[in-house]
Design a protein around this motif. Structure first.
Motif, PDB file in Angstrom:
ATOM      1  N   ALA A 110     -36.972  33.606 -53.676  1.00 51.66           N
ATOM      2  CA  ALA A 110     -38.076  32.986 -52.939  1.00 51.66           C
ATOM      3  C   ALA A 110     -38.424  31.622 -53.529  1.00 51.66           C
ATOM      4  CB  ALA A 110     -39.305  33.896 -52.944  1.00 51.66           C
ATOM      5  N   PHE A 111     -38.362  31.531 -54.858  1.00 53.67           N
ATOM      6  CA  PHE A 111     -38.681  30.278 -55.524  1.00 53.67           C
ATOM      7  C   PHE A 111     -37.664  29.190 -55.219  1.00 53.67           C
ATOM      8  CE2 PHE A 111     -39.051  27.430 -59.219  1.00 53.67           C
ATOM      9  CZ  PHE A 111     -40.406  27.156 -59.140  1.00 53.67           C
ATOM     10  N   VAL A 112     -36.431  29.577 -54.993  1.00 54.92           N
ATOM     11  CA  VAL A 112     -35.375  28.612 -54.662  1.00 54.92           C
ATOM     12  C   VAL A 112     -35.344  28.338 -53.157  1.00 54.92           C
ATOM     13  CG1 VAL A 112     -32.872  28.276 -54.652  1.00 54.92           C
ATOM     14  CG2 VAL A 112     -33.985  29.190 -56.680  1.00 54.92           C
ATOM     15  N   THR A 113     -35.502  29.375 -52.363  1.00 49.80           N
ATOM     16  CA  THR A 113     -35.420  29.231 -50.907  1.00 49.80           C
ATOM     17  C   THR A 113     -36.613  28.475 -50.337  1.00 49.80           C
ATOM     18  OG1 THR A 113     -34.198  31.309 -50.791  1.00 49.80           O
ATOM     19  CG2 THR A 113     -35.157  30.508 -48.737  1.00 49.80           C
ATOM     20  N   GLY A 114     -37.806  28.738 -50.848  1.00 50.98           N
ATOM     21  CA  GLY A 114     -39.015  28.106 -50.324  1.00 50.98           C
ATOM     22  C   GLY A 114     -38.959  26.584 -50.314  1.00 50.98           C
ATOM     23  N   PRO A 115     -38.711  25.945 -51.462  1.00 50.70           N
ATOM     24  CA  PRO A 115     -38.617  24.485 -51.459  1.00 50.70           C
ATOM     25  C   PRO A 115     -37.458  23.965 -50.605  1.00 50.70           C
ATOM     26  CG  PRO A 115     -38.968  25.269 -53.678  1.00 50.70           C
ATOM     27  CD  PRO A 115     -38.717  26.476 -52.830  1.00 50.70           C
ATOM     28  N   ALA A 116     -36.357  24.721 -50.533  1.00 43.49           N
ATOM     29  CA  ALA A 116     -35.228  24.290 -49.690  1.00 43.49           C
ATOM     30  C   ALA A 116     -35.632  24.297 -48.217  1.00 43.49           C
ATOM     31  CB  ALA A 116     -34.020  25.197 -49.918  1.00 43.49           C
ATOM     32  N   VAL A 117     -36.320  25.356 -47.793  1.00 42.78           N
ATOM     33  CA  VAL A 117     -36.799  25.426 -46.404  1.00 42.78           C
ATOM     34  C   VAL A 117     -37.795  24.315 -46.138  1.00 42.78           C
ATOM     35  CG1 VAL A 117     -38.183  26.822 -44.795  1.00 42.78           C
ATOM     36  CG2 VAL A 117     -36.348  27.888 -46.117  1.00 42.78           C
ATOM     37  N   CYS A 118     -38.702  24.102 -47.074  1.00 45.78           N
ATOM     38  CA  CYS A 118     -39.719  23.054 -46.919  1.00 45.78           C
ATOM     39  C   CYS A 118     -39.074  21.666 -46.822  1.00 45.78           C
ATOM     40  CB  CYS A 118     -40.675  23.123 -48.103  1.00 45.78           C
ATOM     41  SG  CYS A 118     -42.282  22.423 -47.803  1.00 45.78           S
ATOM     42  N   THR A 119     -38.094  21.401 -47.657  1.00 47.15           N
ATOM     43  CA  THR A 119     -37.414  20.108 -47.653  1.00 47.15           C
ATOM     44  C   THR A 119     -36.603  19.907 -46.373  1.00 47.15           C
ATOM     45  OG1 THR A 119     -37.313  20.146 -50.065  1.00 47.15           O
ATOM     46  CG2 THR A 119     -35.799  18.660 -48.934  1.00 47.15           C
ATOM     47  N   ALA A 120     -35.892  20.940 -45.940  1.00 46.64           N
ATOM     48  CA  ALA A 120     -35.111  20.835 -44.699  1.00 46.64           C
ATOM     49  C   ALA A 120     -36.024  20.606 -43.500  1.00 46.64           C
ATOM     50  CB  ALA A 120     -34.270  22.099 -44.495  1.00 46.64           C
ATOM     51  N   ALA A 121     -37.133  21.330 -43.450  1.00 47.13           N
ATOM     52  CA  ALA A 121     -38.075  21.147 -42.343  1.00 47.13           C
ATOM     53  C   ALA A 121     -38.703  19.753 -42.383  1.00 47.13           C
ATOM     54  CB  ALA A 121     -39.160  22.219 -42.399  1.00 47.13           C
ATOM     55  N   SER A 122     -38.934  19.245 -43.568  1.00 50.16           N
ATOM     56  CA  SER A 122     -39.472  17.895 -43.707  1.00 50.16           C
ATOM     57  C   SER A 122     -38.482  16.859 -43.173  1.00 50.16           C
ATOM     58  CB  SER A 122     -39.794  17.611 -45.171  1.00 50.16           C
ATOM     59  OG  SER A 122     -40.340  16.336 -45.337  1.00 50.16           O
ATOM     60  N   ALA A 123     -37.198  17.070 -43.455  1.00 52.10           N
ATOM     61  CA  ALA A 123     -36.168  16.157 -42.927  1.00 52.10           C
ATOM     62  C   ALA A 123     -36.112  16.224 -41.407  1.00 52.10           C
ATOM     63  CB  ALA A 123     -34.810  16.503 -43.526  1.00 52.10           C
ATOM     64  N   VAL A 124     -36.235  17.428 -40.846  1.00 51.67           N
ATOM     65  CA  VAL A 124     -36.266  17.576 -39.387  1.00 51.67           C
ATOM     66  C   VAL A 124     -37.457  16.814 -38.818  1.00 51.67           C
ATOM     67  CG1 VAL A 124     -36.661  19.241 -37.518  1.00 51.67           C
ATOM     68  CG2 VAL A 124     -34.996  19.741 -39.307  1.00 51.67           C
ATOM     69  N   GLY A 125     -38.606  16.940 -39.452  1.00 49.64           N
ATOM     70  CA  GLY A 125     -39.796  16.228 -38.990  1.00 49.64           C
ATOM     71  C   GLY A 125     -39.645  14.724 -39.087  1.00 49.64           C
ATOM     72  N   CYS A 178     -44.542  23.568 -39.050  1.00 51.41           N
ATOM     73  CA  CYS A 178     -44.623  25.024 -39.212  1.00 51.41           C
ATOM     74  C   CYS A 178     -43.537  25.514 -40.170  1.00 51.41           C
ATOM     75  CB  CYS A 178     -44.506  25.712 -37.856  1.00 51.41           C
ATOM     76  SG  CYS A 178     -45.945  25.457 -36.802  1.00 51.41           S
ATOM     77  N   GLY A 179     -42.347  24.949 -40.089  1.00 46.38           N
ATOM     78  CA  GLY A 179     -41.275  25.301 -41.021  1.00 46.38           C
ATOM     79  C   GLY A 179     -41.622  24.935 -42.451  1.00 46.38           C
ATOM     80  N   MET A 180     -42.274  23.804 -42.635  1.00 45.31           N
ATOM     81  CA  MET A 180     -42.714  23.413 -43.969  1.00 45.31           C
ATOM     82  C   MET A 180     -43.733  24.410 -44.508  1.00 45.31           C
ATOM     83  SD  MET A 180     -42.990  19.331 -43.249  1.00 45.31           S
ATOM     84  CE  MET A 180     -43.849  18.920 -44.743  1.00 45.31           C
ATOM     85  N   GLY A 181     -44.634  24.867 -43.646  1.00 45.74           N
ATOM     86  CA  GLY A 181     -45.618  25.865 -44.062  1.00 45.74           C
ATOM     87  C   GLY A 181     -44.970  27.179 -44.437  1.00 45.74           C
ATOM     88  N   LEU A 182     -43.942  27.558 -43.687  1.00 46.86           N
ATOM     89  CA  LEU A 182     -43.216  28.787 -43.999  1.00 46.86           C
ATOM     90  C   LEU A 182     -42.518  28.676 -45.359  1.00 46.86           C
ATOM     91  CD1 LEU A 182     -42.146  31.577 -43.190  1.00 46.86           C
ATOM     92  CD2 LEU A 182     -40.284  30.413 -42.022  1.00 46.86           C
ATOM     93  N   GLY A 183     -41.885  27.545 -45.601  1.00 44.75           N
ATOM     94  CA  GLY A 183     -41.248  27.332 -46.905  1.00 44.75           C
ATOM     95  C   GLY A 183     -42.260  27.362 -48.034  1.00 44.75           C
TER      96      GLY A 183
END
Length: 148
Positions: free
Chosen positions: A57-72, A86-91
């Motif tokens: 979770a500690f590794v996946t969360g920032p990765a999801v947040c960063t990927a969603a930020s790039a999408v945004g 919303c993806g950033m919030g999930l991460g």
């Protein structure tokens, strides 16, 4: 990362509104989508990380947040920005409670060290919230608004 994501958008909203032209209701979703996803998923994400793997979770969360930020950042429509927020919030929901659980686990025996570690955690979170508006104001110049 958490604090920065909460506050950075407050500075860039005028440019976002000029470039994408979202109606007021969609503008509200852009602003609140992050907090809604974070608040709505944090308990479930914490339970899953406790059951399966805090490290994951500690590794996946920032990765999801960063990927969603790039999408945004690359979005050309309001719906994409809302989905990215919303993806950033999930991460963020994945890794925020894990940080606190890790501190509690690492400092089980020494309460004074645990208090010091929690203070450092809160300080870093506060610094992140304070750097958000500065980061948003350092964003690149606004693109030309789209016609009608």
């Amino acid at each position: 990362m958490l604090g920065l994501d909460f506050t950075v958008l407050n500075v860039v909203i005028p440019g976002l509104r000029q470039n994408l032209g979202p109606p007021l209701a969609q503008n509200q979703w852009i602003v609140e989508g992050y907090a809604l996803a974070l608040g709505g998923c944090v308990l479930a994400a914490d339970a899953m990380s406790n059951r399966y793997s805090r490290r994951r979770a500690f590794v996946t969360g920032p990765a999801v947040c960063t990927a969603a930020s790039a999408v945004g950042a690359l979005a050309d429509g309001t719906a994409q920005v809302v989905a990215a927020r919303c993806g950033m919030g999930l991460g963020a929901a994945l890794f925020m409670p894990v940080t606190l659980a890790t501190i509690t686990h690492a400092f089980q025996d020494a309460a004074s060290d645990r208090h010091r570690a929690m203070s450092v955690w809160a300080t870093v979170a506060g610094i992140g919230a304070l750097t958000g508006p500065g980061s948003g104001s350092a964003a690149p110049a606004q693109a030309e608004p789209r016609p009608g």
